[in-house]
Design a protein around this motif. Sequence first.
Motif, mmCIF file in Angstrom:
data_model
loop_
_atom_site.group_PDB
_atom_site.id
_atom_site.type_symbol
_atom_site.label_atom_id
_atom_site.label_comp_id
_atom_site.label_asym_id
_atom_site.label_seq_id
_atom_site.Cartn_x
_atom_site.Cartn_y
_atom_site.Cartn_z
ATOM 1 N N UNK A 120 -9.902 14.291 -19.224
ATOM 2 C CA UNK A 120 -8.525 13.569 -19.636
ATOM 3 C C UNK A 120 -8.952 12.465 -20.866
ATOM 4 N N UNK A 121 -10.118 12.008 -20.990
ATOM 5 C CA UNK A 121 -10.249 10.952 -21.584
ATOM 6 C C UNK A 121 -10.156 9.618 -21.209
ATOM 7 N N UNK A 122 -10.210 9.685 -19.880
ATOM 8 C CA UNK A 122 -10.051 8.398 -19.150
ATOM 9 C C UNK A 122 -11.347 7.304 -19.296
ATOM 10 N N UNK A 123 -11.154 6.280 -19.363
ATOM 11 C CA UNK A 123 -12.294 5.212 -19.381
ATOM 12 C C UNK A 123 -13.176 5.345 -18.014
ATOM 13 N N UNK A 124 -14.545 5.166 -18.002
ATOM 14 C CA UNK A 124 -15.197 5.180 -16.959
ATOM 15 C C UNK A 124 -15.694 4.005 -16.388
ATOM 16 N N UNK A 125 -15.193 2.987 -17.000
ATOM 17 C CA UNK A 125 -15.785 1.704 -16.889
ATOM 18 C C UNK A 125 -15.203 1.061 -15.427
ATOM 19 N N UNK A 126 -13.984 1.479 -14.695
ATOM 20 C CA UNK A 126 -13.513 0.663 -13.716
ATOM 21 C C UNK A 126 -12.594 1.933 -12.908
ATOM 22 N N UNK A 178 0.761 -1.183 -0.050
ATOM 23 C CA UNK A 178 -0.055 0.108 -0.065
ATOM 24 C C UNK A 178 0.858 1.282 -0.066
ATOM 25 N N UNK A 179 1.874 1.352 0.777
ATOM 26 C CA UNK A 179 2.868 2.518 0.634
ATOM 27 C C UNK A 179 3.422 2.526 -0.677
ATOM 28 N N UNK A 180 3.807 1.637 -1.261
ATOM 29 C CA UNK A 180 4.362 1.747 -2.582
ATOM 30 C C UNK A 180 3.325 2.408 -3.572
ATOM 31 N N UNK A 181 2.157 1.736 -3.645
ATOM 32 C CA UNK A 181 1.050 2.259 -4.379
ATOM 33 C C UNK A 181 0.715 3.946 -4.200
ATOM 34 N N UNK A 182 0.530 3.991 -2.944
ATOM 35 C CA UNK A 182 0.119 5.420 -2.482
ATOM 36 C C UNK A 182 1.226 6.462 -2.823
ATOM 37 N N UNK A 183 2.499 5.932 -3.092
ATOM 38 C CA UNK A 183 3.527 6.821 -3.538
ATOM 39 C C UNK A 183 3.322 7.343 -4.854
ATOM 40 N N UNK A 184 2.610 6.330 -5.677
ATOM 41 C CA UNK A 184 2.532 6.786 -7.090
ATOM 42 C C UNK A 184 1.654 8.161 -7.285
ATOM 43 N N UNK A 185 1.249 8.732 -6.324
ATOM 44 C CA UNK A 185 0.351 10.106 -6.199
ATOM 45 C C UNK A 185 1.308 11.178 -7.175
ATOM 46 N N UNK A 186 2.406 10.912 -6.920
ATOM 47 C CA UNK A 186 3.625 11.861 -7.744
ATOM 48 C C UNK A 186 3.281 11.624 -9.527
ATOM 49 N N UNK A 187 2.478 10.501 -9.917
ATOM 50 C CA UNK A 187 2.364 10.567 -11.262
ATOM 51 C C UNK A 187 0.725 11.041 -11.603
ATOM 52 N N UNK A 229 3.756 0.542 -10.687
ATOM 53 C CA UNK A 229 4.204 1.555 -11.629
ATOM 54 C C UNK A 229 3.191 2.233 -12.225
ATOM 55 N N UNK A 230 2.953 3.519 -12.179
ATOM 56 C CA UNK A 230 1.986 4.349 -12.805
ATOM 57 C C UNK A 230 2.214 4.348 -14.275
ATOM 58 N N UNK A 231 1.141 3.577 -15.108
ATOM 59 C CA UNK A 231 1.636 3.889 -16.647
ATOM 60 C C UNK A 231 0.675 4.503 -17.513
ATOM 61 N N UNK A 232 -0.005 5.233 -16.753
ATOM 62 C CA UNK A 232 -0.967 6.305 -17.487
ATOM 63 C C UNK A 232 -1.466 7.356 -16.801
ATOM 64 N N UNK A 233 -0.540 8.377 -16.482
ATOM 65 C CA UNK A 233 -0.688 9.602 -15.651
ATOM 66 C C UNK A 233 -2.097 10.431 -15.908
ATOM 67 N N UNK A 234 -2.631 10.665 -17.220
ATOM 68 C CA UNK A 234 -3.828 10.905 -17.478
ATOM 69 C C UNK A 234 -4.949 10.495 -16.918
ATOM 70 N N UNK A 235 -4.853 9.388 -16.498
ATOM 71 C CA UNK A 235 -6.056 8.575 -15.938
ATOM 72 C C UNK A 235 -5.782 8.434 -14.357
ATOM 73 N N UNK A 266 -8.501 6.879 -10.002
ATOM 74 C CA UNK A 266 -7.707 6.654 -11.172
ATOM 75 C C UNK A 266 -8.565 5.094 -11.739
ATOM 76 N N UNK A 267 -8.323 5.049 -13.100
ATOM 77 C CA UNK A 267 -8.834 3.771 -13.565
ATOM 78 C C UNK A 267 -7.806 2.809 -13.313
ATOM 79 N N UNK A 268 -8.472 1.685 -13.019
ATOM 80 C CA UNK A 268 -7.807 0.662 -12.517
ATOM 81 C C UNK A 268 -6.547 0.037 -13.339
ATOM 82 N N UNK A 269 -6.667 0.074 -14.829
ATOM 83 C CA UNK A 269 -5.466 -0.046 -15.609
ATOM 84 C C UNK A 269 -4.526 0.987 -15.587
#
Length: 263
Positions: free
Chosen positions: A46-52, A2-11, A250-256, A192-195
């Motif tokens: 930002x055009x993010x998918x809304x499904x998840x 969880x700590x590592x995932x929360x650190x992705x706020x930078x992206x 890893x955060x792979x899609x910052x716009x989402x 975020x979108x899950x993907x």
Amino acid sequence: MEVDLAALHLNASRAYASHATTPIVPFGTAGDFSDAAQVAKILKDNGCPMSDMQLVLNTAAGANLIGKQAQAHIAGTDSIQRQGIILKTAGFNIRESAQIVSTLAVGTNTGPYAINGAHAAGATTITLKTGTGTILAGDVITIGTDTVTKYVVLTGCAAAGDITINAPGLTKALAGNEAIAVVGTCSRSMAFDRSAIHLLARLPKLPTGGDAAVDEYIMVDPLSGLPFRIALYKGYHANQIAISCAWGVKAVKPPNIALLLGQ
């Protein structure tokens, strides 16, 4: 994890807070879900998918959501009030985490810095002039008189020069000379979108021939799919059980990815 995932706020692409530079705890008004709706707007723009879509709140925001939005006539059910189950809101599956970042140091920006020259909408590299102090990676900034649009800094500066913001960049063109303001220390609930965020996990690598464990069990969590090795080690007057997993994020899609700021 969880700590590592929360650190992705930078992206994250941008952030929302109901106040300009001093955010308050979200969901503080009964029957008002605007905080979730506004951070959803960022993702939609930002055009993010809304499904998840997911919204992971810090515990203060979660307490407000449960405590002030739980009345049956507001929520349409008593499950929040009686069981603490947070319902889907504004298209988000809502969760809580005590690991949401809330104490990140922010840049001093004592100058403050100002925009150097014109910049087109969509630009992610922003050139600054004059000013003193620092703008740090992870800072949330506003530009000029627009205190609603809040950008997340990917690369900061300690002198006049370039900073970078996360994609998709500026929402509108800049003429130049607009002042930079840094949002104060705040919590960073993540939408975020899950993907858009990846968590990769595997069993830890062991030496050839195994280690000193006298027994082990490999399990896969049925909800998350995460694998764990549970191993028993014998010692003098003691047994030690180790639960282990190797992972990376890893955060792979910052716009989402977007932030909901609070306290």
